[in-house]
Structures are given as C-alpha cells and as structure tokens.
Design a protein around this motif. Structure first.
Motif, PDB file in Angstrom:
ATOM      1  N   ALA A  94       0.832  -1.206   0.000  1.00 24.15           N
ATOM      2  CA  ALA A  94       0.000   0.000   0.000  1.00 24.15           C
ATOM      3  C   ALA A  94       0.865   1.253   0.000  1.00 24.15           C
ATOM      4  N   GLY A  95       1.924   1.258   0.786  1.00 22.41           N
ATOM      5  CA  GLY A  95       2.804   2.414   0.821  1.00 22.41           C
ATOM      6  C   GLY A  95       3.513   2.643  -0.500  1.00 22.41           C
ATOM      7  N   TRP A  96       4.047   1.576  -1.076  1.00 22.40           N
ATOM      8  CA  TRP A  96       4.766   1.675  -2.353  1.00 22.40           C
ATOM      9  C   TRP A  96       3.863   2.263  -3.439  1.00 22.40           C
ATOM     10  N   HIS A  97       2.658   1.729  -3.535  1.00 24.36           N
ATOM     11  CA  HIS A  97       1.751   2.185  -4.584  1.00 24.36           C
ATOM     12  C   HIS A  97       1.150   3.554  -4.270  1.00 24.36           C
ATOM     13  N   ALA A  98       1.081   3.942  -3.006  1.00 18.88           N
ATOM     14  CA  ALA A  98       0.666   5.307  -2.666  1.00 18.88           C
ATOM     15  C   ALA A  98       1.729   6.308  -3.122  1.00 18.88           C
ATOM     16  N   GLY A  99       2.992   5.938  -2.970  1.00 18.45           N
ATOM     17  CA  GLY A  99       4.063   6.801  -3.478  1.00 18.45           C
ATOM     18  C   GLY A  99       4.015   6.929  -4.989  1.00 18.45           C
ATOM     19  N   ILE A 100       3.769   5.830  -5.663  1.00 17.27           N
ATOM     20  CA  ILE A 100       3.640   5.871  -7.129  1.00 17.27           C
ATOM     21  C   ILE A 100       2.442   6.724  -7.522  1.00 17.27           C
ATOM     22  N   LEU A 101       1.340   6.548  -6.813  1.00 18.29           N
ATOM     23  CA  LEU A 101       0.140   7.337  -7.107  1.00 18.29           C
ATOM     24  C   LEU A 101       0.406   8.834  -6.939  1.00 18.29           C
ATOM     25  N   ALA A 102       1.114   9.192  -5.870  1.00 20.28           N
ATOM     26  CA  ALA A 102       1.411  10.608  -5.638  1.00 20.28           C
ATOM     27  C   ALA A 102       2.207  11.202  -6.797  1.00 20.28           C
ATOM     28  N   ASP A 103       3.168  10.459  -7.324  1.00 22.18           N
ATOM     29  CA  ASP A 103       3.954  10.977  -8.445  1.00 22.18           C
ATOM     30  C   ASP A 103       3.161  10.940  -9.743  1.00 22.18           C
ATOM     31  N   GLN A 104       2.367   9.918  -9.947  1.00 20.39           N
ATOM     32  CA  GLN A 104       1.593   9.807 -11.193  1.00 20.39           C
ATOM     33  C   GLN A 104       0.521  10.887 -11.303  1.00 20.39           C
ATOM     34  N   LEU A 105       0.001  11.351 -10.176  1.00 21.73           N
ATOM     35  CA  LEU A 105      -1.014  12.397 -10.222  1.00 21.73           C
ATOM     36  C   LEU A 105      -0.464  13.699 -10.805  1.00 21.73           C
ATOM     37  N   THR A 106       0.839  13.918 -10.668  1.00 22.26           N
ATOM     38  CA  THR A 106       1.436  15.131 -11.256  1.00 22.26           C
ATOM     39  C   THR A 106       1.598  15.004 -12.765  1.00 22.26           C
ATOM     40  N   TRP A 107       1.618  13.772 -13.280  1.00 20.04           N
ATOM     41  CA  TRP A 107       1.820  13.532 -14.713  1.00 20.04           C
ATOM     42  C   TRP A 107       0.536  13.366 -15.504  1.00 20.04           C
ATOM     43  N   VAL A 108      -0.578  13.136 -14.826  1.00 16.90           N
ATOM     44  CA  VAL A 108      -1.801  12.787 -15.543  1.00 16.90           C
ATOM     45  C   VAL A 108      -2.275  13.924 -16.449  1.00 16.90           C
ATOM     46  N   SER A 109      -2.053  15.170 -16.073  1.00 22.50           N
ATOM     47  CA  SER A 109      -2.489  16.277 -16.929  1.00 22.50           C
ATOM     48  C   SER A 109      -1.628  16.376 -18.187  1.00 22.50           C
ATOM     49  N   LEU A 110      -0.406  15.879 -18.110  1.00 22.62           N
ATOM     50  CA  LEU A 110       0.485  15.917 -19.271  1.00 22.62           C
ATOM     51  C   LEU A 110       0.292  14.730 -20.203  1.00 22.62           C
ATOM     52  N   THR A 111       0.102  13.565 -19.622  1.00 24.27           N
ATOM     53  CA  THR A 111       0.030  12.355 -20.438  1.00 24.27           C
ATOM     54  C   THR A 111      -1.393  11.909 -20.732  1.00 24.27           C
ATOM     55  N   GLY A 112      -2.308  12.188 -19.844  1.00 27.07           N
ATOM     56  CA  GLY A 112      -3.683  11.726 -20.027  1.00 27.07           C
ATOM     57  C   GLY A 112      -3.839  10.231 -19.815  1.00 27.07           C
ATOM     58  N   ASN A 113      -2.822   9.579 -19.281  1.00 27.02           N
ATOM     59  CA  ASN A 113      -2.834   8.130 -19.073  1.00 27.02           C
ATOM     60  C   ASN A 113      -3.278   7.843 -17.637  1.00 27.02           C
ATOM     61  N   PHE A 114      -4.483   7.297 -17.484  1.00 26.52           N
ATOM     62  CA  PHE A 114      -5.013   6.993 -16.159  1.00 26.52           C
ATOM     63  C   PHE A 114      -4.729   5.554 -15.717  1.00 26.52           C
ATOM     64  N   GLY A 115      -4.112   4.757 -16.572  1.00 28.19           N
ATOM     65  CA  GLY A 115      -3.840   3.354 -16.252  1.00 28.19           C
ATOM     66  C   GLY A 115      -3.043   3.165 -14.975  1.00 28.19           C
ATOM     67  N   PRO A 116      -1.876   3.821 -14.844  1.00 27.59           N
ATOM     68  CA  PRO A 116      -1.104   3.654 -13.613  1.00 27.59           C
ATOM     69  C   PRO A 116      -1.832   4.173 -12.373  1.00 27.59           C
ATOM     70  N   ILE A 117      -2.679   5.161 -12.561  1.00 26.98           N
ATOM     71  CA  ILE A 117      -3.400   5.714 -11.411  1.00 26.98           C
ATOM     72  C   ILE A 117      -4.420   4.708 -10.894  1.00 26.98           C
ATOM     73  N   TRP A 118      -5.238   4.151 -11.799  1.00 21.38           N
ATOM     74  CA  TRP A 118      -6.234   3.179 -11.363  1.00 21.38           C
ATOM     75  C   TRP A 118      -5.578   1.904 -10.845  1.00 21.38           C
ATOM     76  N   GLY A 119      -4.470   1.517 -11.453  1.00 20.11           N
ATOM     77  CA  GLY A 119      -3.738   0.349 -10.953  1.00 20.11           C
ATOM     78  C   GLY A 119      -3.203   0.578  -9.545  1.00 20.11           C
ATOM     79  N   SER A 120      -2.661   1.769  -9.314  1.00 13.66           N
ATOM     80  CA  SER A 120      -2.152   2.092  -7.972  1.00 13.66           C
ATOM     81  C   SER A 120      -3.276   2.126  -6.946  1.00 13.66           C
ATOM     82  N   VAL A 121      -4.414   2.695  -7.311  1.00 10.42           N
ATOM     83  CA  VAL A 121      -5.552   2.748  -6.388  1.00 10.42           C
ATOM     84  C   VAL A 121      -6.017   1.334  -6.044  1.00 10.42           C
ATOM     85  N   ALA A 122      -6.095   0.467  -7.036  1.00 11.37           N
ATOM     86  CA  ALA A 122      -6.518  -0.923  -6.786  1.00 11.37           C
ATOM     87  C   ALA A 122      -5.527  -1.646  -5.879  1.00 11.37           C
ATOM     88  N   LEU A 123      -4.236  -1.429  -6.099  1.00 11.09           N
ATOM     89  CA  LEU A 123      -3.233  -2.114  -5.280  1.00 11.09           C
ATOM     90  C   LEU A 123      -3.124  -1.512  -3.885  1.00 11.09           C
TER      91      LEU A 123
END
Length: 163
Positions: A94-123
């Motif tokens: 949970a901690g590892w994927h929360a860290g990934i989620l925190a960084d991916q949220l800064t990139w979502v407006s640039l890439t438009g890729n929600f895959g890593p975000i939903w994957g992190s939330v599920a994990l």
C-alpha cells in the motif's frame, strides 16, 4: 512472539511510499515504465487473503469451542506468523503504490494516461485489505481472558497469548 505493532505498519508504509515515489520519479523521467505491480497480482493477493482467513477461521472456531477436533499447535503458530506477514506485506504494498500514485497524479495532466493511477488505487486497496485481514486473523489467534481467575493467575493462564 509479539503482536503486530500499528506504529511499525505506519512506518513501513511511509518508508515504502517515499521509496515508491522516488523510484517512480526517477523511472518515469528517464523513459522507464511505472514500477508497479500488474493488476494480475490482485489474484495472488486475493489468494493470500483467502488462505489467511481460512486458517484464521479454523483457529477461531477452535478457540470459541466450536470444533471437536484438537488444534495442532504448529498450525496455530503458523497462522499467527501468516497473519503478521500478511499485514506487513500489505503495508509495504500500500505504501509503495501510494508513493507511485502521488507521483503519477502530477503527470496525468500531461500524459492523459489513467492506467497507472487506477492500478495504484486498486493495489493500495488490496494492501489495506491485507492489513485488515492480518490484524483480524491475529486477533482470532489470541486466547480470551479467563474470567474466574485473579489478576496474577490470569497472567500465568495465558491471557492475551496466542492459541
């Protein structure tokens, strides 16, 4: 054997979160993929949760007197260890994927890729489920207090110890 310490679970999650954020930050900025578990790992996590619950329910059934068969002490000890390992692994995931989620949220407006975000939330949710099941099964393995014994005698009778 000691009980799961909630402070250690929080510490593990925070350290893993910082590491997950740092590794993801370095990976995504250098052209590497997101360092997260695939969604197929949710099947493995579900299997670990199911096995932990099955063993925990067997110990609880014996502890509550609903089982006619004698409980193997080695099974009870292994169940406690499995419950603790499940909780600690859940905090790490949970901690590892929360860290990934925190960084991916800064990139979502640039890439438009929600895959890593939903994957992190599920994990993260799966990791929290592992923590809850680990804590719950560990409590199944604790012997209930002896009501008719005195304070000094209850310590000797195994109150609060594992089955």
């Amino acid at each position: 054997m000691g009980s799961i310490r909630f402070g250690w679970l929080v510490f593990i999650a925070l350290v893993a979160g910082a590491a997950g954020w740092l590794v993801n930050w370095g990976a995504t900025r250098n052209g590497f993929p997101t360092p997260s578990l695939p969604l197929s790992s949710l099947l493995t996590i579900a299997a670990v949760i199911a096995v932990t619950l099955i063993f925990g329910l067997r110990v609880r059934r014996w502890r509550n007197g609903n089982s006619k068969r004698r409980l193997d002490p080695l099974l009870a000890a292994r169940t406690v260890v499995l419950a603790q390992a499940t909780a600690y692994a859940g905090a790490l995931s949970a901690g590892w994927h929360a860290g990934i989620l925190a960084d991916q949220l800064t990139w979502v407006s640039l890439t438009g890729n929600f895959g890593p975000i939903w994957g992190s939330v599920a994990l993260i949710a799966a990791g929290i489920a592992m923590i809850v099941v680990g804590l719950m099964v560990e409590s199944f393995c604790k012997l209930p207090p002896d009501d008719d014994a005195g304070a000094d005698e209850s310590r000797e009778s195994g109150e609060g110890e594992y089955a």
